[in-house]
Design a protein around this motif. Structure first.
Motif, PDB file in Angstrom:
ATOM      1  N   ASN A 159       0.818  -1.199   0.000  1.00  0.00           N
ATOM      2  CA  ASN A 159       0.000   0.000   0.000  1.00  0.00           C
ATOM      3  C   ASN A 159       0.857   1.257   0.000  1.00  0.00           C
ATOM      4  O   ASN A 159       0.548   2.235  -0.665  1.00  0.00           O
ATOM      5  N   SER A 160       1.952   1.239   0.738  1.00  0.00           N
ATOM      6  CA  SER A 160       2.802   2.420   0.854  1.00  0.00           C
ATOM      7  C   SER A 160       3.776   2.562  -0.304  1.00  0.00           C
ATOM      8  O   SER A 160       4.273   3.637  -0.595  1.00  0.00           O
ATOM      9  N   LEU A 161       4.071   1.463  -0.986  1.00  0.00           N
ATOM     10  CA  LEU A 161       5.088   1.497  -2.031  1.00  0.00           C
ATOM     11  C   LEU A 161       4.561   0.951  -3.355  1.00  0.00           C
ATOM     12  O   LEU A 161       5.296   0.350  -4.121  1.00  0.00           O
ATOM     13  N   SER A 162       3.241   1.176  -3.601  1.00  0.00           N
ATOM     14  CA  SER A 162       2.630   0.572  -4.790  1.00  0.00           C
ATOM     15  C   SER A 162       3.260   1.087  -6.072  1.00  0.00           C
ATOM     16  O   SER A 162       3.445   0.320  -7.025  1.00  0.00           O
ATOM     17  N   LEU A 163       3.604   2.383  -6.128  1.00  0.00           N
ATOM     18  CA  LEU A 163       4.221   2.916  -7.336  1.00  0.00           C
ATOM     19  C   LEU A 163       5.570   2.242  -7.588  1.00  0.00           C
ATOM     20  O   LEU A 163       5.869   1.829  -8.715  1.00  0.00           O
ATOM     21  N   GLY A 164       6.378   2.124  -6.533  1.00  0.00           N
ATOM     22  CA  GLY A 164       7.663   1.446  -6.672  1.00  0.00           C
ATOM     23  C   GLY A 164       7.494   0.000  -7.084  1.00  0.00           C
ATOM     24  O   GLY A 164       8.277  -0.531  -7.883  1.00  0.00           O
ATOM     25  N   PHE A 165       6.452  -0.648  -6.566  1.00  0.00           N
ATOM     26  CA  PHE A 165       6.162  -2.046  -6.889  1.00  0.00           C
ATOM     27  C   PHE A 165       5.893  -2.211  -8.385  1.00  0.00           C
ATOM     28  O   PHE A 165       6.500  -3.047  -9.063  1.00  0.00           O
ATOM     29  N   ILE A 169       7.724  -3.300 -14.201  1.00  0.00           N
ATOM     30  CA  ILE A 169       7.824  -2.781 -15.565  1.00  0.00           C
ATOM     31  C   ILE A 169       9.280  -2.812 -16.018  1.00  0.00           C
ATOM     32  O   ILE A 169       9.603  -3.265 -17.123  1.00  0.00           O
ATOM     33  N   VAL A 170      10.178  -2.328 -15.157  1.00  0.00           N
ATOM     34  CA  VAL A 170      11.609  -2.321 -15.499  1.00  0.00           C
ATOM     35  C   VAL A 170      12.123  -3.748 -15.671  1.00  0.00           C
ATOM     36  O   VAL A 170      12.853  -4.059 -16.621  1.00  0.00           O
ATOM     37  N   ALA A 171      11.750  -4.644 -14.749  1.00  0.00           N
ATOM     38  CA  ALA A 171      12.208  -6.027 -14.828  1.00  0.00           C
ATOM     39  C   ALA A 171      11.675  -6.715 -16.078  1.00  0.00           C
ATOM     40  O   ALA A 171      12.394  -7.462 -16.754  1.00  0.00           O
ATOM     41  N   LYS A 174      13.711  -8.285 -19.458  1.00  0.00           N
ATOM     42  CA  LYS A 174      13.457  -9.623 -20.008  1.00  0.00           C
ATOM     43  C   LYS A 174      13.028  -9.537 -21.472  1.00  0.00           C
ATOM     44  O   LYS A 174      13.406 -10.380 -22.287  1.00  0.00           O
ATOM     45  N   GLY A 175      12.245  -8.506 -21.817  1.00  0.00           N
ATOM     46  CA  GLY A 175      11.816  -8.348 -23.194  1.00  0.00           C
ATOM     47  C   GLY A 175      12.977  -8.097 -24.140  1.00  0.00           C
ATOM     48  O   GLY A 175      12.970  -8.563 -25.273  1.00  0.00           O
ATOM     49  N   ALA A 182       3.676  -5.819 -19.517  1.00  0.00           N
ATOM     50  CA  ALA A 182       3.788  -4.526 -20.190  1.00  0.00           C
ATOM     51  C   ALA A 182       5.253  -4.181 -20.424  1.00  0.00           C
ATOM     52  O   ALA A 182       5.634  -3.681 -21.496  1.00  0.00           O
ATOM     53  N   GLY A 183       6.082  -4.454 -19.413  1.00  0.00           N
ATOM     54  CA  GLY A 183       7.509  -4.211 -19.570  1.00  0.00           C
ATOM     55  C   GLY A 183       8.119  -5.087 -20.648  1.00  0.00           C
ATOM     56  O   GLY A 183       8.961  -4.636 -21.437  1.00  0.00           O
TER      57      GLY A 183
END
Length: 250
Positions: free
Chosen positions: A6-12, A17-19, A23-24, A211-212
Motif C-alpha cells: 500500500n505504501s510502495l505501490s508505485l515502486g512495486f 515494468i523495469v524487470a 526480459k523483453g 507490459a515491460g
C-alpha cells in the motif's frame, strides 16, 4: 505484506515494468532485476514471495515458445533435480536469516553474475563432461536461488557453454527458470514465508511485467543489444553494491 504494498505501490509496479523490460530485450533478467529493486525496500524473502506468480507466468511463456521441450527435459533431468533439491535446502536460509544479511547475499549474487557476464571469456562444455556436471550445477544454482531468490548462477553461464543454439538456449533457460520459480515457491511455502493467500498480491505483478516485456521487445528492435546489455550489467553491479554495503551502516 499488505502495508508494504500500500505504501510502495508505485515502486512495486515500476519495479516489474523495469524487470519485464529487461526480459523483453534480453530474454532473461526479470527475477534478477526485480529481486534487486524490491530488495531496496523490503526483505529479500518478502520480495521472493512477490516474484512467484510473475516469474512463473513469464518463464512458462518463454518455455513453451520452442519445440524441443521433451528433448530438453530428458537432457537436463539431472540439472533440474539438482535445482529442486538445492532450492528447497537453501530456502530455509532465506526464510530465517536477518534481512540485511540476506540482502548482502543477494548483492553478492548480483555482482558475481554481472562481473562474470562482463569479463568471462566464452566457454565450451563437452557432452561427456555435461553428463556428470549437470547435477552439481543444478544443486549449486538451487542453493544460490534458495538463499538469494536469484536463479541465474551458475545455470545461465553453464547453459550458454553447451552451444545449444539460440532458440534451444532460450527454451532451456525458460525451463530452468520455471523449475527454479516453482521450487522457490515450494521452499518458501514450507518455511512459512509464502502463503497461498499471497498469490493474489503476487498476481498483481503480472500486468506490469508483461507490459515491460512488450516495451522491451519494441526497444530491442531499435537499440544495440550490446549497449543495453552493458548498461544492464552496470546497473546490477550498482544495485549489488548498495545491498552489500547496507550492513555496514546498520
Amino acid at each position: 505484506m499488505n502495508d508494504i504494498l500500500n505504501s510502495l505501490s508505485l515502486g512495486f509496479f515500476l519495479t516489474f515494468i523495469v524487470a519485464g523490460l529487461v526480459k523483453g530485450v534480453t530474454g532473461m533478467g526479470l527475477p534478477t532485476v526485480a529481486m534487486g529493486l524490491l530488495g531496496l525496500f523490503m526483505p529479500p524473502a518478502a520480495a521472493a514471495a512477490l516474484l512467484v506468480v510473475p516469474s512463473f507466468v513469464t518463464n512458462v511463456w518463454q518455455l513453451f515458445g520452442g519445440r524441443a521441450l521433451g528433448a530438453l527435459l530428458r537432457r537436463f533431468a539431472g540439472l533440474l533435480l539438482g535445482i529442486v533439491a538445492g532450492t528447497l535446502a537453501g530456502a530455509s536460509a532465506l526464510a530465517s536469516i536477518d534481512a540485511l544479511w540476506s540482502g548482502f547475499a543477494l548483492g553478492v549474487a548480483l555482482i558475481v553474475y554481472a562481473a562474470w557476464a562482463l569479463i568471462a571469456p566464452p566457454s565450451f562444455v563437452s557432452p561427456r563432461t555435461e553428463r556428470w556436471l549437470s547435477p552439481p550445477v543444478g544443486l549449486l544454482t538451487g542453493l544460490v536461488a534458495g538463499v538469494t531468490g536469484v536463479f541465474v548462477m551458475p545455470a545461465v553461464p553453464y547453459l550458454q557453454s553447451l552451444q545449444l543454439g539460440r532458440e534451444r538456449l532460450i527454451q532451456a533457460l525458460g525451463l530452468s527458470f520455471t523449475v527454479s520459480a516453482l521450487s522457490l515457491a515450494g521452499g518458501l511455502l514450507l518455511h512459512g514465508v509464502f502463503q497461498v493467500g499471497q498469490l493474489g498480491l503476487s498476481a498483481l505483478a503480472i500486468l506490469p511485467a508483461l507490459a515491460g516485456m512488450w516495451l522491451g521487445q519494441r526497444i530491442r528492435a531499435r537499440i544495440s543489444l550490446r549497449t543495453f546489455r552493458l548498461c544492464f550489467l552496470l546497473f546490477l553491479i550498482g544495485l549489488g553494491l548498495e545491498l552489500m554495503l547496507r550492513p555496514a551502516f546498520r
